[in-house]
Design an enzyme around this catalytic site. Structure first.
Site, PDB file in Angstrom:
ATOM      1  N   ASP A 511       1.085  -1.157   0.023  1.00  0.00           N
ATOM      2  CA  ASP A 511      -0.085  -0.108   0.112  1.00  0.00           C
ATOM      3  C   ASP A 511       0.863   1.277  -0.047  1.00  0.00           C
ATOM      4  O   ASP A 511       1.453   1.564   0.987  1.00  0.00           O
ATOM      5  CB  ASP A 511      -0.847  -0.059   1.282  1.00  0.00           C
ATOM      6  CG  ASP A 511      -1.889   0.986   1.332  1.00  0.00           C
ATOM      7  OD1 ASP A 511      -1.675   2.094   0.878  1.00  0.00           O
ATOM      8  OD2 ASP A 511      -3.001   0.992   2.159  1.00  0.00           O
ATOM      9  N   HIS A 512       0.741   1.756  -1.171  1.00  0.00           N
ATOM     10  CA  HIS A 512       1.787   3.277  -1.130  1.00  0.00           C
ATOM     11  C   HIS A 512       1.478   4.239  -0.243  1.00  0.00           C
ATOM     12  O   HIS A 512       2.319   5.102  -0.301  1.00  0.00           O
ATOM     13  CB  HIS A 512       1.833   3.612  -2.629  1.00  0.00           C
ATOM     14  CG  HIS A 512       3.229   4.015  -2.907  1.00  0.00           C
ATOM     15  ND1 HIS A 512       3.959   4.735  -2.382  1.00  0.00           N
ATOM     16  CD2 HIS A 512       3.875   3.969  -4.512  1.00  0.00           C
ATOM     17  CE1 HIS A 512       5.047   5.062  -3.007  1.00  0.00           C
ATOM     18  NE2 HIS A 512       5.127   4.513  -4.276  1.00  0.00           N
TER      19      HIS A 512
END
Ligand code: COA
Length: 539
Positions: A511-512
């Site tokens: 998850d950036h």
């Protein structure tokens, strides 16, 4: 062929209007009365229709330009070849162009009846038996000057009839569907004393001559354009960009920022009514915004595949439905990136297949997955963000003090993810035992629900099947997932020569929002290094 310049019609005293829409392009073939350009003053909008059938040869204005009476807006090559035909076209131009002449009364004339005044249909410029298609206000409403009272429609145009001055609408004298002519009384209004005095002259004049000219009755020039524009505002033939709506609705749409081509009209000939616009806005407001992105997604249109060949429909299993829902949410709400790397597991595999296999009881099978699980736990301990979750409001990160690793298991009914709880407290052999037990239970549909709950990280191993890399989807609310592909022997440069090494492909999706690229690269590299030296995993 004759070229004709199309010009802005008489604006009845308004100096300038703005070009708000160019409805045609150079080369377009247009029919007589097709809308060419839409202009707008601060009070109303007005279509400039084509005077004849022809081809647009040039457009001399652009959106945002200010134009005045007589400004050339475009040139049209008309299909009239003889002087007689040209004359006919020019005559037609006079009729269809929204010229504001004395023949068109812009403001509804009022007939003074003492306590109240009757509002009559203005001069319709030759049209008769025009339908009442909308009663805009409610009886008892206090209306501003120029507030729309009724909307009329012929087969060519629609027209708002506005209140001549501010006052109270006492009652309508017509209903929707009635046919009216110039001078037909449509409503009774009561005006304030001040309004009566200032407007006394036109009212008396109207009483003497119910239908009169714009020049005689319009108390203000901007009223001239209001009604004249109304006459032409929806003077359109259905075509791609055109919509069928009166000026009041157009103006409201512009105020609300609504693209009228998106609104479905419920009036005659799909005319967009004020209610349609309100319903459209209401529906947009109520539309569920996608969980985090704040936008709604278009649905795929249903496809009839049987048109192309034989088909069979089978209901999806509950597991597949649940996976579909979770994957869709994750894919749509998590900005995810995949980091790829390779681990040299030559030594690990030598140990697993050699000394370790010799030591293990016959009923225990250890695959690379158990080592990978152990390595993941160590990497999670070194990089705590990978073992966290975003809080529901997205404002904080919840770090977990436990290491529960989900293992994706392929079953005939779909993918299930049993969880090895407290993997940090278990040996490689314990993990191997437990994962084969959980995988067997999953395939036999004997997994209790709590065996699939609480994972803080997930591994999806396709190593037993094949492939060189893939991009697993983050299993929300976790923030990362490891995909494992099949190890293969590759030539690796050791500084002096190429040596055959067993390389294991790793794919970490993350998850950036939580993890940045450099951190993900470090995490994946660290994981690869742990797997390259089996001693790290046996301690
Ligand atoms: N590279 C090379 N060989 C590998 C390997 C890898 N990365 N991973 C496993 N193998 C080998 C194993 O050693 C075993 O070989 P062996 O029989 O000679 O000892 C063989 O491949 C089969 O292993 P498998 O039975 O798949 O065991 P596993 O522990 O690797 O995996 C599961 C167990 C439950 C994860 C696996 O069976 C499974 O279901 N995987 C699918 C997961 C999935 O569908 N993910 C997709 C999610 S999108």
């Amino acid at each position: 062929m004759t070229m004709q310049n199309v010009t802005v019609p008489d604006l009845g005293g308004i100096e300038q209007v703005e070009v708000i829409e160019i409805s045609v392009a150079v080369g377009d073939r247009v029919a007589a009365e097709d809308t060419l350009i839409v202009v707008e003053s601060d009070k109303a909008s007005m279509d400039i229709p084509s005077p004849a059938a022809g081809i647009i040869r040039s457009i001399d204005v652009k959106k945002g330009d200010k134009v005045s009476t007589g400004s050339v807006v475009l040139s049209l090559e008309i299909s009239a070849d003889t002087p007689a035909q040209v004359a006919a076209v020019q005559a037609q131009n006079q009729i269809v162009n929204p010229q504001i002449t004395d023949a068109v009364s812009p403001v509804a004339p009022a007939v003074n009846t003492g306590a109240s005044e009757q509002i009559c249909v203005p001069d319709l410029g030759g049209m008769s038996q025009v339908s009442v298609i909308e009663l805009v206000a409610k009886e008892g409403d206090s209306l501003n000057a120029e507030a729309s009272l009724i909307v009329l429609e012929s087969d060519k145009a629609s027209m708002d009839v506005p209140a001549p001055r501010a006052g109270v609408l006492l009652r309508y004298l017509v209903k929707v569907g009635d046919k009216v002519n110039s001078g037909t009384p449509i409503a009774e209004m009561r005006f304030s004393a001040a309004e009566k005095i200032s407007a006394a002259q036109p009212a008396v004049a109207v009483a003497q001559k119910p239908v009169q000219s714009a020049a005689q009755s319009a108390p203000a020039a901007d009223k001239v354009i209001t009604a004249a524009a109304a006459l032409n505002a929806s003077d359109n033939l259905p075509s791609g960009k055109d919509v069928h709506a009166g000026p009041a609705v157009r103006m409201l749409a512009r105020e609300l920022g609504v693209d009228l081509t998106q609104v479905k009209g419920s009036g005659p000939r799909n005319r967009i009514l004020k209610e349609d616009l309100q319903a459209f806005v209401k529906q947009k407001m109520q539309q569920p915004a996608a969980a985090a992105g704040g936008f709604a997604l278009p649905e795929l249109p249903a496809e009839d595949f049987s048109r192309f060949g034989p088909v069979e429909s089978k209901a999806l299993s509950k597991i597949k439905l649940a996976t579909a829902r979770n994957m869709r949410i994750s894919w749509l709400t998590i900005p995810q990136v995949t980091q790829f790397d390779e681990a040299d597991i030559t030594a690990l595999e030598e140990y697993r297949k050699g000394p370790m296999a010799a030591m293990l009881p016959a009923d225990v099978k250890v695959t690379p997955l158990a080592f990978i699980t152990k390595a993941c736990v160590k990497a999670l301990q070194a990089f705590p963000a990978f073992n966290s979750s975003l809080s529901a409001d997205g404002q904080s990160l919840i770090y977990k003090g436990y290491y529960h690793v989900g293992i994706a298991v392929d079953t005939p009914d779909g993918l299930v993810v049993p969880v090895i709880k407290d993997a940090d407290k278990k040996s490689v052999t314990d993990i191997a035992r437990e994962s084969s037990l959980l995988a067997a239970k999953a395939r036999d549909k004997k997994l209790p629900l709590d065996a699939m709950a609480g994972a803080s990280f997930t591994i999806s191993s396709l190593g037993g099947i094949g492939g060189t890399a893939f991009t697993p989807i983050v299993n929300a609310p976790q923030v990362a997932i490891l995909g494992v592909s099949k190890a293969s022997i590759k030539p690796v440069w050791d500084g002096k020569q190429f040596a055959p090494r067993l390389m294991l492909p790793l794919s970490v999706s993350y998850d950036h929002r939580v993890v940045d690229g450099a951190e993900a690269a470090r995490f994946t590299r660290y994981l690869a290094e742990l797997l390259s030296d089996v001693r790290h995993l046996l301690l």
